[in-house]
Design an enzyme around this catalytic site. Structure first.
Site, PDB file in Angstrom:
ATOM      1  N   GLY A  14      55.681 -17.909 -44.136  1.00 48.86           N
ATOM      2  CA  GLY A  14      54.682 -16.924 -44.555  1.00 48.86           C
ATOM      3  C   GLY A  14      53.309 -17.503 -44.820  1.00 48.86           C
ATOM      4  CB  ALA A  15      51.892 -20.937 -44.741  1.00 48.84           C
ATOM      5  N   GLY A  16      51.108 -18.780 -42.679  1.00 49.60           N
ATOM      6  CA  GLY A  16      50.136 -18.266 -41.713  1.00 49.60           C
ATOM      7  C   GLY A  16      49.833 -16.788 -41.960  1.00 49.60           C
ATOM      8  CG  ASP A  17      53.071 -14.210 -41.777  1.00 47.38           C
ATOM      9  OD1 ASP A  17      52.686 -14.446 -40.627  1.00 47.38           O
ATOM     10  OD2 ASP A  17      54.274 -14.197 -42.122  1.00 47.38           O
ATOM     11  CB  SER A  59      50.338 -22.300 -36.433  1.00 45.01           C
ATOM     12  OG  SER A  59      51.155 -22.361 -35.268  1.00 45.01           O
ATOM     13  CG  ASN A  61      42.273 -22.976 -45.920  1.00 48.08           C
ATOM     14  OD1 ASN A  61      42.964 -22.687 -44.958  1.00 48.08           O
ATOM     15  ND2 ASN A  61      41.224 -23.769 -45.834  1.00 48.08           N
TER      16      ASN A  61
HETATM   17  N1  LIG Z   1      51.479 -27.808 -47.500  1.00 50.71           N
HETATM   18  C1  LIG Z   1      50.384 -27.041 -47.602  1.00 50.71           C
HETATM   19  N2  LIG Z   1      49.470 -27.293 -48.560  1.00 50.71           N
HETATM   20  C2  LIG Z   1      48.367 -26.523 -48.688  1.00 50.71           C
HETATM   21  N3  LIG Z   1      48.073 -25.490 -47.892  1.00 50.71           N
HETATM   22  C3  LIG Z   1      48.944 -25.184 -46.918  1.00 50.71           C
HETATM   23  C4  LIG Z   1      50.143 -25.938 -46.712  1.00 50.71           C
HETATM   24  N4  LIG Z   1      50.795 -25.413 -45.668  1.00 50.71           N
HETATM   25  C5  LIG Z   1      50.061 -24.374 -45.248  1.00 50.71           C
HETATM   26  N5  LIG Z   1      48.949 -24.232 -45.982  1.00 50.71           N
HETATM   27  C6  LIG Z   1      47.900 -23.223 -45.841  1.00 50.71           C
HETATM   28  O1  LIG Z   1      48.412 -22.135 -45.084  1.00 50.71           O
HETATM   29  C7  LIG Z   1      47.708 -22.010 -43.833  1.00 50.71           C
HETATM   30  C8  LIG Z   1      48.696 -21.644 -42.748  1.00 50.71           C
HETATM   31  O2  LIG Z   1      49.662 -22.641 -42.648  1.00 50.71           O
HETATM   32  P1  LIG Z   1      50.235 -23.148 -41.252  1.00 50.71           P
HETATM   33  O3  LIG Z   1      51.414 -24.010 -41.570  1.00 50.71           O
HETATM   34  O4  LIG Z   1      49.144 -23.754 -40.468  1.00 50.71           O
HETATM   35  O5  LIG Z   1      50.650 -21.781 -40.560  1.00 50.71           O
HETATM   36  P2  LIG Z   1      52.050 -21.214 -40.065  1.00 50.71           P
HETATM   37  O6  LIG Z   1      52.796 -20.758 -41.281  1.00 50.71           O
HETATM   38  O7  LIG Z   1      51.685 -20.069 -39.185  1.00 50.71           O
HETATM   39  O8  LIG Z   1      52.732 -22.344 -39.323  1.00 50.71           O
HETATM   40  C9  LIG Z   1      47.000 -23.347 -43.641  1.00 50.71           C
HETATM   41  O9  LIG Z   1      45.828 -23.191 -42.870  1.00 50.71           O
HETATM   42  C10 LIG Z   1      46.710 -23.747 -45.060  1.00 50.71           C
HETATM   43  O10 LIG Z   1      45.561 -23.099 -45.503  1.00 50.71           O
HETATM   44  O1  LIG Z   2      55.606 -18.514 -41.588  1.00 52.11           O
HETATM   45  P1  LIG Z   2      54.694 -17.681 -40.735  1.00 52.11           P
HETATM   46  O2  LIG Z   2      54.472 -18.287 -39.395  1.00 52.11           O
HETATM   47  O3  LIG Z   2      53.417 -17.309 -41.417  1.00 52.11           O
HETATM   48  O4  LIG Z   2      55.427 -16.261 -40.455  1.00 52.11           O
HETATM   49  C1  LIG Z   2      56.843 -16.121 -40.418  1.00 52.11           C
HETATM   50  C2  LIG Z   2      57.287 -15.733 -39.047  1.00 52.11           C
HETATM   51  O5  LIG Z   2      56.900 -16.739 -38.157  1.00 52.11           O
HETATM   52  C3  LIG Z   2      58.783 -15.553 -39.000  1.00 52.11           C
HETATM   53  O6  LIG Z   2      59.179 -15.104 -37.734  1.00 52.11           O
HETATM   54  C4  LIG Z   2      59.255 -14.538 -40.015  1.00 52.11           C
HETATM   55  O7  LIG Z   2      60.647 -14.474 -39.991  1.00 52.11           O
HETATM   56  C5  LIG Z   2      58.764 -14.940 -41.386  1.00 52.11           C
HETATM   57  O8  LIG Z   2      59.173 -14.003 -42.339  1.00 52.11           O
HETATM   58  C6  LIG Z   2      57.277 -15.084 -41.411  1.00 52.11           C
HETATM   59  O9  LIG Z   2      56.645 -13.873 -41.133  1.00 52.11           O
END
Ligand SMILES: Nc1ncnc2c1ncn2[C@@H]1O[C@H](COP(=O)(O)OP(=O)(O)O)[C@@H](O)[C@H]1O
Ligand SMILES: O=P([O-])([O-])O[C@@H]1[C@@H](O)[C@H](O)[C@@H](O)[C@H](O)[C@@H]1O
Length: 430
Positions: free
Chosen positions: A353-356, A303, A380
């Site tokens: 879970g967005a990143g996952d 991220s 995305n």
């Molecule tokens: N508010 C949002 N609107 C649209 N897409 C989102 C949003 N937040 C996250 N995403 C999508 O999910 C991906 C992962 O989100 P991010 O917040 O960067 O990761 P993490 O959950 O690991 O912090 C982004 O690259 C984007 O594609």
């Molecule tokens: O939001 P995200 O960064 O994609 O991933 C999240 C982890 O960072 C977190 O530790 C876990 O408890 C969540 O269930 C989810 O896996």
């Protein structure tokens, strides 16, 4: 380092090339959005109404696949380029290092099904807090989000195994992901659990909008916990330090291509004596035992909060680095180039879970044979879907139809994003 079209290791049919040929230079100038729009215009049959609601429709005669199947061949022995330009990257493009633990002396693991994946990381319990109050308790752990997306979006023939550990207190054994991919039980340890505290202030796209504490940690996942067979690809998706360096190395040996979430590598946990668990902080990847494995990894996703700890400039020389930027989409960096992939609009209700989900969508895209930049768009898409629901998202069938169409027309995603009036994919946003 200009992005090349298509997937390495496989030739397209001449009709395919004729229909969609765009010179690499022109492609670079126009960027992937325009490029895909051109492709969609070349398909007068690009559907606008999505029915019937199936994930993998029978191939349509009039609209042949835009992209070939991924050239996954477990029998390959050629040593690949380590960080090919993303447009040319396929899952098959990266191979593990030759086994230097005495190749030939040890018995080589058997090959599994051709497209089988290996997901390594533990399911966990997530408690969501706002203003000191519990506002949600859900199944968590990257493995849960990843399985959910792979189950929904990977090609039907692409099965996967999950290696995850939980304790006897695990509360979600009957939830779809753990029910389909049961975890290993550690009788003497609790299930890993996290408390995620959200501030009431609206977070910017890049500022961390949650503070994580690890409250319990289950056992790590050891190399010997992994199945002893070869896999097409692996996803290292630990959340609590459970993917040990030796486990990642074993994954690299077993899998033809490994995709890693940086959160599996750079998290450190500072326990406090008050029983509130351990604050999650990050350490520089370069100072960890994982750093030496990076050049045997295909993709490393971080991220934007994690990216400074990964050291993108160094890491991109070893593998393709993906930096997700929340609602701004993501960027891909490789040795000699980079690409930005625009986001889908979403109403965020829970960022967990967005990143996952992104990483799993990306992997599924590669399995369908998409280029890395198009796969990133699928990432995305699933990232946006994840933030639209609390916990592990349920996918609306209409949404999955869009995924299904990617098999034939990856440009459909861009078509939606660029549609007049900012029309976006709709799913069950609460
Ligand atoms: N508010 C949002 N609107 C649209 N897409 C989102 C949003 N937040 C996250 N995403 C999508 O999910 C991906 C992962 O989100 P991010 O917040 O960067 O990761 P993490 O959950 O690991 O912090 C982004 O690259 C984007 O594609
Ligand atoms: O939001 P995200 O960064 O994609 O991933 C999240 C982890 O960072 C977190 O530790 C876990 O408890 C969540 O269930 C989810 O896996």
């Amino acid at each position: 380092g200009l992005p090349r079209s298509g997937v390495s290791g496989r030739r397209r049919s001449s009709s395919h090339v004729r229909r969609h040929h765009v010179s690499p230079r022109a492609k670079h100038r126009r960027g992937i959005c325009k490029d895909a729009l051109v492709a969609s215009r070349n398909h007068p049959t690009t559907p606008r109404i999505y029915s019937p609601p199936v994930l993998a429709p029978a191939p349509c005669r009039r609209a042949p696949p835009l992209l070939p199947r991924p050239p996954l061949r477990l029998s390959d022995t050629a040593r690949p380029t380590l960080a090919p330009p993303p447009n040319a990257v396929a899952v098959a493009a990266t191979m593990p290092e030759p086994d230097d633990e005495g190749a030939g002396q040890q018995q080589q693991p058997k090959a599994g099904p051709a497209l089988e994946g290996l997901v390594v990381g533990s399911y966990c319990h997530d408690v969501l807090l706002r203003g000191g109050r519990v506002v949600g308790e859900t199944l968590g752990g990257a493995a849960a989000f990843v399985s959910n997306v792979l189950d929904a979006a990977s090609p039907p023939e692409a099965s996967f195994s999950v290696v995850s550990k939980v304790g006897p207190d695990f509360a979600y054994a009957s939830a779809p992901a753990p029910a389909r991919h049961p975890p290993l039980l550690c009788p003497a340890r609790p299930t890993t659990s996290f408390h995620a505290r959200f501030s009431d202030a609206a977070a910017s796209a890049h500022a961390p909008d949650r503070q994580l504490r690890r409250v319990h940690a289950c056992d790590p996942i050891y190399p010997e916990d992994l199945p002893d067979r070869r896999f097409a690809y692996g996803l290292a998706v630990g959340v609590a330090g459970e993917v040990l360096p030796e486990t990642l190395e074993r994954m690299i040996r077993l899998c033809r291509a490994v995709l890693v979430d940086a959160q599996a590598l750079i998290r450190a946990f500072d326990a406090e004596g008050d029983g509130s668990g351990a604050a999650v902080r990050h350490v520089a990847l370069e100072g960890t035992p994982y750093a030496g494995l990076l050049q045997r990894v295909a993709f490393l996703k971080a991220s934007s909060e994690e990216a400074p700890y990964v050291g993108v400039e160094t890491a991109r020389r070893r593998c393709c680095v993906i930096v997700t930027e929340g609602r701004d989409g993501c960027r891909l960096y490789w040795d000699g180039g980079e690409a930005r992939v625009a986001p889908f609009p979403a109403v965020q209700v829970d960022p967990t879970g967005a990143g996952d989900s992104y990483l799993a969508g990306f992997a599924a895209g590669l399995l369908w044979g998409l280029s890395a930049t198009d796969a990133a768009l699928l990432g995305n898409f699933f990232g946006a879907a994840a933030v639209s629901q609390v916990g592990v998202p349920t996918f609306h069938p209409k949404m999955l139809q869009v995924c299904a169409l990617s098999r034939h027309q990856c440009s459909i995603f861009l078509f939606f994003r660029k549609a007049p009036g900012g029309r976006s994919i709709k799913w069950d946003a609460k």
